[in-house]
Design an enzyme around this catalytic site. Structure first.
Site, PDB file in Angstrom:
ATOM      1  N   ARG A  61      12.330   5.607  12.928  1.00 53.42           N
ATOM      2  CA  ARG A  61      11.153   6.453  12.740  1.00 53.42           C
ATOM      3  C   ARG A  61      10.208   6.213  13.927  1.00 53.42           C
ATOM      4  NH1 ARG A  61       8.942   5.647   6.771  1.00 53.42           N
ATOM      5  NH2 ARG A  61       7.734   7.492   7.387  1.00 53.42           N
TER       6      ARG A  61
ATOM      7  N   ALA B 260       3.055  -0.489   4.980  1.00 54.80           N
ATOM      8  CA  ALA B 260       2.626  -0.514   6.386  1.00 54.80           C
ATOM      9  C   ALA B 260       1.996  -1.850   6.782  1.00 54.80           C
ATOM     10  CB  ALA B 260       1.657   0.632   6.650  1.00 54.80           C
TER      11      ALA B 260
ATOM     12  N   TYR C  97      11.317   9.053   1.113  1.00 60.41           N
ATOM     13  CA  TYR C  97      11.325   7.919   0.180  1.00 60.41           C
ATOM     14  C   TYR C  97      12.083   8.184  -1.120  1.00 60.41           C
ATOM     15  CZ  TYR C  97       7.695   6.304   3.363  1.00 60.41           C
ATOM     16  OH  TYR C  97       7.020   5.915   4.493  1.00 60.41           O
TER      17      TYR C  97
ATOM     18  N   GLU D  73      12.337  -9.121   2.489  1.00 62.60           N
ATOM     19  CA  GLU D  73      11.533  -7.927   2.806  1.00 62.60           C
ATOM     20  C   GLU D  73      12.407  -6.693   2.652  1.00 62.60           C
ATOM     21  OE1 GLU D  73       8.727  -8.040   6.006  1.00 62.60           O
ATOM     22  OE2 GLU D  73       9.529  -6.185   6.865  1.00 62.60           O
TER      23      GLU D  73
ATOM     24  N   HIS E 158      12.409  -2.316   2.958  1.00 62.62           N
ATOM     25  CA  HIS E 158      11.803  -1.013   3.251  1.00 62.62           C
ATOM     26  C   HIS E 158      12.765   0.059   2.777  1.00 62.62           C
ATOM     27  CE1 HIS E 158       8.491  -2.677   5.515  1.00 62.62           C
ATOM     28  NE2 HIS E 158       9.358  -3.485   6.096  1.00 62.62           N
TER      29      HIS E 158
ATOM     30  N   PRO F 207       0.792  -1.227   0.000  1.00 60.95           N
ATOM     31  CA  PRO F 207       0.000   0.000   0.000  1.00 60.95           C
ATOM     32  C   PRO F 207       0.821   1.272   0.000  1.00 60.95           C
ATOM     33  CG  PRO F 207      -0.137  -1.134   2.115  1.00 60.95           C
ATOM     34  CD  PRO F 207       0.521  -2.077   1.158  1.00 60.95           C
ATOM     35  N   ASN F 208       0.347   2.216  -0.768  1.00 58.59           N
ATOM     36  CA  ASN F 208       0.884   3.576  -0.864  1.00 58.59           C
ATOM     37  C   ASN F 208       2.176   3.669  -1.664  1.00 58.59           C
ATOM     38  OD1 ASN F 208      -1.174   4.897   0.656  1.00 58.59           O
ATOM     39  ND2 ASN F 208      -0.311   3.939   2.488  1.00 58.59           N
TER      40      ASN F 208
ATOM     41  N   ASN G 137       8.120  -5.332  -0.655  1.00 58.50           N
ATOM     42  CA  ASN G 137       7.940  -4.192   0.259  1.00 58.50           C
ATOM     43  C   ASN G 137       6.472  -4.181   0.670  1.00 58.50           C
ATOM     44  OD1 ASN G 137       7.649  -1.822   1.646  1.00 58.50           O
ATOM     45  ND2 ASN G 137       8.921  -0.612   0.255  1.00 58.50           N
TER      46      ASN G 137
ATOM     47  N   ARG H 156       5.263  12.264  -3.472  1.00 58.52           N
ATOM     48  CA  ARG H 156       5.194  12.980  -2.189  1.00 58.52           C
ATOM     49  C   ARG H 156       6.310  12.463  -1.282  1.00 58.52           C
ATOM     50  NH1 ARG H 156      -0.245  12.213   0.485  1.00 58.52           N
ATOM     51  NH2 ARG H 156       0.867  13.403   2.058  1.00 58.52           N
TER      52      ARG H 156
HETATM   53  O1  CA2 Z   1      10.122   2.424   3.994  1.00 55.66           O
HETATM   54  C1  CA2 Z   1       9.326   1.742   3.358  1.00 55.66           C
HETATM   55  O2  CA2 Z   1       9.591   1.232   2.283  1.00 55.66           O
HETATM   56  C2  CA2 Z   1       7.888   1.532   3.896  1.00 55.66           C
HETATM   57  O3  CA2 Z   1       7.527   0.191   3.640  1.00 55.66           O
HETATM   58  C3  CA2 Z   1       7.007   2.481   3.122  1.00 55.66           C
HETATM   59  C4  CA2 Z   1       5.563   2.532   3.606  1.00 55.66           C
HETATM   60  C5  CA2 Z   1       5.512   2.710   5.115  1.00 55.66           C
HETATM   61  O4  CA2 Z   1       4.176   2.607   5.532  1.00 55.66           O
HETATM   62  C6  CA2 Z   1       6.350   1.697   5.840  1.00 55.66           C
HETATM   63  O5  CA2 Z   1       6.305   1.965   7.227  1.00 55.66           O
HETATM   64  C7  CA2 Z   1       7.802   1.768   5.387  1.00 55.66           C
HETATM   65  C8  CA2 Z   1       4.828   3.715   2.968  1.00 55.66           C
HETATM   66  C9  CA2 Z   1       4.797   3.686   1.491  1.00 55.66           C
HETATM   67  C10 CA2 Z   1       4.842   5.018   0.846  1.00 55.66           C
HETATM   68  O6  CA2 Z   1       4.026   5.972   1.466  1.00 55.66           O
HETATM   69  C11 CA2 Z   1       4.082   7.244   0.968  1.00 55.66           C
HETATM   70  C12 CA2 Z   1       3.515   8.219   1.750  1.00 55.66           C
HETATM   71  C13 CA2 Z   1       3.556   9.529   1.325  1.00 55.66           C
HETATM   72  C14 CA2 Z   1       4.127   9.836   0.103  1.00 55.66           C
HETATM   73  C15 CA2 Z   1       4.691   8.843  -0.684  1.00 55.66           C
HETATM   74  C16 CA2 Z   1       4.656   7.533  -0.247  1.00 55.66           C
END
Ligand code: CA2
Length: 380
Positions: A106, A76, A22, A97, A99, A9-10, A73, A17
């Site tokens: 964090r 969350a 990231y 896995e 990240h 997700p995301n 990946n 963003r």
């Molecule tokens: O660090 C990572 O790769 C994560 O898996 C990314 C996830 C986060 O929930 C994990 O804790 C760590 C989030 C994906 C991306 O979320 C975004 C949020 C805002 C803008 C762009 C991407």
């Protein structure tokens, strides 16, 4: 090998963003880089992203027919989804896995991964390049899968054993990865060297250790590597290891740790090999000040002498310092000064300068100059 690249997700928002967390690559960029890296290593890759837990589970189930390895990946979901844990475990496909961000640095809830225990390895905090490292890890695992064994109770007190395909007793190369003693850098950095040296007839013991947590920790790191070397005595019988032919090989900051492990471990090595090593911390240059003081901890500058290999000579064992002449991370002068000082202190020591090699080339069997590096390691 067929690799499934799975993003949760995301991650479709990547590059649009939060670039400070990231990076600026979009998911399409990431997929393209992964395709290219997999192809370089001779593998095929398919990519899938979903924001839905059930779809990710279905993709993992379907991978039974289509993939030999998964780079995942979970976003969350890694912090919450036992269902994804079970799916990975159920299909039994080696899954790494990854990240992008440093989830250990964090919010506390991001430190927890319920999916990690079902995976063969976890990479975090290396930005998008972590995806490429995950592919490399699957590659080296497919060539020669390690036996990962604990040498202590902490999750970082483990090491990967690889045995040559020949009857023992085997000489042993203990590998100590670098990465500035810092969290995101773990022992997969030494996978290539571990696989290659094992194919040349040396058992390899690729040691993980506790790293900067976030400040201080030098005692733990040094003690862990030393304990990792010492643990060979309990493995030698079952695995045909020759404890009279143990060499400690450290890369970069891992050379600093390896030197002290060679001095203090209960198993005495016959040689120490530094690959692009940080061996003269007092003269490492201002670029290293932050790193070294983070490792030492606040106000512990006076202790630099206790962790600086060049000031702890003689080692009492022969040493080889290998350095790529194109190294822009750790200057080749570190090795030159160490060898000079080691000889002056009465150790046998030699310098191997590798033309055309940079900081990471000296641990990559795919890079220019690896034959020279491998010979230095085996010769020691
Ligand atoms: O660090 C990572 O790769 C994560 O898996 C990314 C996830 C986060 O929930 C994990 O804790 C760590 C989030 C994906 C991306 O979320 C975004 C949020 C805002 C803008 C762009 C991407």
């Amino acid at each position: 090998m067929r690799i499934l690249l799975l993003n949760g997700p995301n991650l479709n928002l990547l590059g649009r963003r939060a670039p400070e967390v990231y990076g600026s690559d979009t998911l399409e960029d990431v997929v393209e880089q992964c395709h290219a890296h997999a192809a370089r290593l001779g593998h095929r890759l398919e990519a899938f992203q979903s924001n839905h837990e059930g779809e990710l589970i279905d993709a993992i189930h379907a991978a039974r027919e289509t993939a030999d390895g998964i780079v995942f990946n979970p976003g969350a979901f890694s912090h919450t989804s036992y269902a994804l844990h079970d799916a990975i475990e159920a299909v039994g496909i080696p899954t790494v896995e990854i990240h992008i961000s440093n989830v250990r640095d964090r919010e506390p809830w991001r430190r927890i991964s319920v999916t990690e225990p079902a995976c063969v390895y976890q990479i975090f905090g290396r930005g998008v390049s972590g995806y490429l490292d995950a592919i490399s890890h699957l590659h080296y695992r497919a060539v020669h899968a390690p036996l990962t064994l604990p040498y202590g109770p902490h999750p970082d007190q483990v090491a990967d054993l690889r045995l040559p395909d020949a009857p023992g007793p085997h000489p042993v190369a203990v590998l100590v990865h670098g990465g500035g003693w810092a969290d995101p850098h773990t022992r997969d950095l030494m996978d290539g060297a571990a696989v290659d040296l094992a194919a040349r007839g040396t058992a390899t013991w690729n040691v993980e250790y506790r790293r900067i947590p976030p400040v201080g920790g030098w005692q733990d790191s040094i003690a862990d590597v030393s304990a990792g070397v010492g643990a060979l005595s309990s493995l030698s019988g079952d695995h045909g290891l020759d404890l009279g032919r143990v060499t400690v090989i450290g890369h970069s900051a891992g050379a600093q740790l390896g030197f002290f492990a060679a001095k203090t471990a209960s198993v005495r090595p016959v040689g120490f090999v530094s690959l692009a090593g940080m061996l003269d911390l007092g003269n490492a240059g201002t670029g290293f000040d932050g790193l070294i003081s983070a490792f030492l901890g606040d106000g512990e500058g006076a202790r630099l002498a206790m962790i600086d290999p060049i000031r702890a000579l003689p080692g009492g064992f022969p040493s080889v310092a290998v350095h790529g002449l194109l190294d822009r991370s750790v200057p080749p002068d570190q090795s030159r000064r160490f060898v000079e000082a080691a000889r002056a202190a009465g150790d046998r020591s030699c310098l191997v300068e590798v033309a055309g090699a940079d900081h990471m080339d000296v641990i990559s069997p795919l890079a220019t100059g690896w034959e020279d590096v491998a010979h230095a390691c085996l010769g020691a």
